[in-house]
Design an enzyme around this catalytic site. Structure first.
Site, PDB file in Angstrom:
ATOM      1  N   HIS A  37       0.770  -1.248   0.000  1.00  0.00           N
ATOM      2  CA  HIS A  37       0.000   0.000   0.000  1.00  0.00           C
ATOM      3  C   HIS A  37       0.799   1.295   0.000  1.00  0.00           C
ATOM      4  O   HIS A  37       0.204   2.363   0.051  1.00  0.00           O
ATOM      5  CB  HIS A  37      -0.935   0.010   1.214  1.00  0.00           C
ATOM      6  CG  HIS A  37      -1.882  -1.135   1.239  1.00  0.00           C
ATOM      7  ND1 HIS A  37      -2.901  -1.278   0.324  1.00  0.00           N
ATOM      8  CD2 HIS A  37      -1.942  -2.214   2.049  1.00  0.00           C
ATOM      9  CE1 HIS A  37      -3.564  -2.398   0.582  1.00  0.00           C
ATOM     10  NE2 HIS A  37      -2.993  -2.986   1.616  1.00  0.00           N
ATOM     11  N   LYS A  64      -5.402  -9.257  -7.928  1.00  0.00           N
ATOM     12  CA  LYS A  64      -6.090  -8.731  -6.746  1.00  0.00           C
ATOM     13  C   LYS A  64      -7.203  -7.800  -7.215  1.00  0.00           C
ATOM     14  O   LYS A  64      -6.994  -6.983  -8.113  1.00  0.00           O
ATOM     15  CB  LYS A  64      -5.105  -7.993  -5.845  1.00  0.00           C
ATOM     16  CG  LYS A  64      -5.699  -7.580  -4.517  1.00  0.00           C
ATOM     17  CD  LYS A  64      -4.653  -7.005  -3.582  1.00  0.00           C
ATOM     18  CE  LYS A  64      -5.300  -6.631  -2.256  1.00  0.00           C
ATOM     19  NZ  LYS A  64      -4.339  -5.984  -1.347  1.00  0.00           N
ATOM     20  N   HIS A 137      -2.957  -3.237   8.235  1.00  0.00           N
ATOM     21  CA  HIS A 137      -4.089  -3.560   7.361  1.00  0.00           C
ATOM     22  C   HIS A 137      -4.690  -2.265   6.828  1.00  0.00           C
ATOM     23  O   HIS A 137      -4.908  -1.319   7.577  1.00  0.00           O
ATOM     24  CB  HIS A 137      -5.152  -4.342   8.148  1.00  0.00           C
ATOM     25  CG  HIS A 137      -6.454  -4.483   7.427  1.00  0.00           C
ATOM     26  ND1 HIS A 137      -6.603  -5.319   6.345  1.00  0.00           N
ATOM     27  CD2 HIS A 137      -7.653  -3.883   7.608  1.00  0.00           C
ATOM     28  CE1 HIS A 137      -7.866  -5.227   5.906  1.00  0.00           C
ATOM     29  NE2 HIS A 137      -8.507  -4.355   6.651  1.00  0.00           N
TER      30      HIS A 137
END
Length: 145
Positions: A37, A64, A137
């Protein structure tokens, strides 16, 4: 006297040996978060950027469905788990200030490469899950501002 210190020294040394793997495990989750990310200085933020970054970060086997890249410093992303974040549903935290992001969405079709992605970029507050003061996350369901 030296004999009585030997067991304490042994316990101390065993403690030192067992600490680094725990820290390394926490760091590995943060490292995985960054791999998936984080991109501080993106070159372009279009569909080609998404296709290139998703391949480069090995997020295309299988393709993904959605992935977001955050364009900021590591320290400012970490700060969401501290001073620059507020509690948000469970262990999630929402940033107090917006971040530049690019979200890459798979165009559909086969889940096998070559993967085609559509890019959408903008500025928004982001939601992350934190463990031990580190983001581990990214919450993909948060709506763009």
């Amino acid at each position: 006297m030296a004999m009585s210190l030997a067991p304490l020294l042994l316990v101390f040394m065993l403690g030192l040996v067992s600490i680094p793997p725990t820290l390394a495990q926490d760091d590995s989750r943060f490292t995985k978060f960054l791999t998936q990310h984080y991109d501080a200085r993106p070159t372009g933020r279009d569909d080609r950027y998404c296709e290139r970054m998703m391949r480069r970060r090995e997020l295309t086997r299988p393709c993904k469905a959605v992935n977001t890249f955050i364009h900021s410093t590591k320290d400012s992303i970490k700060a969401i788990c501290g001073a620059n974040g507020e509690p948000y549903r469970g262990n999630l935290r929402i940033s107090k200030s917006p971040f530049q992001v690019t979200t890459c969405t798979h165009n559909g079709g086969s889940p096998r490469p070559p993967c085609r992605y559509r890019a959408s970029s903008g500025s928004r507050d982001i939601v992350v899950g934190c463990e031990d003061g580190l983001p581990v996350h990214f919450d993909e369901s948060f709506v763009h501002l």
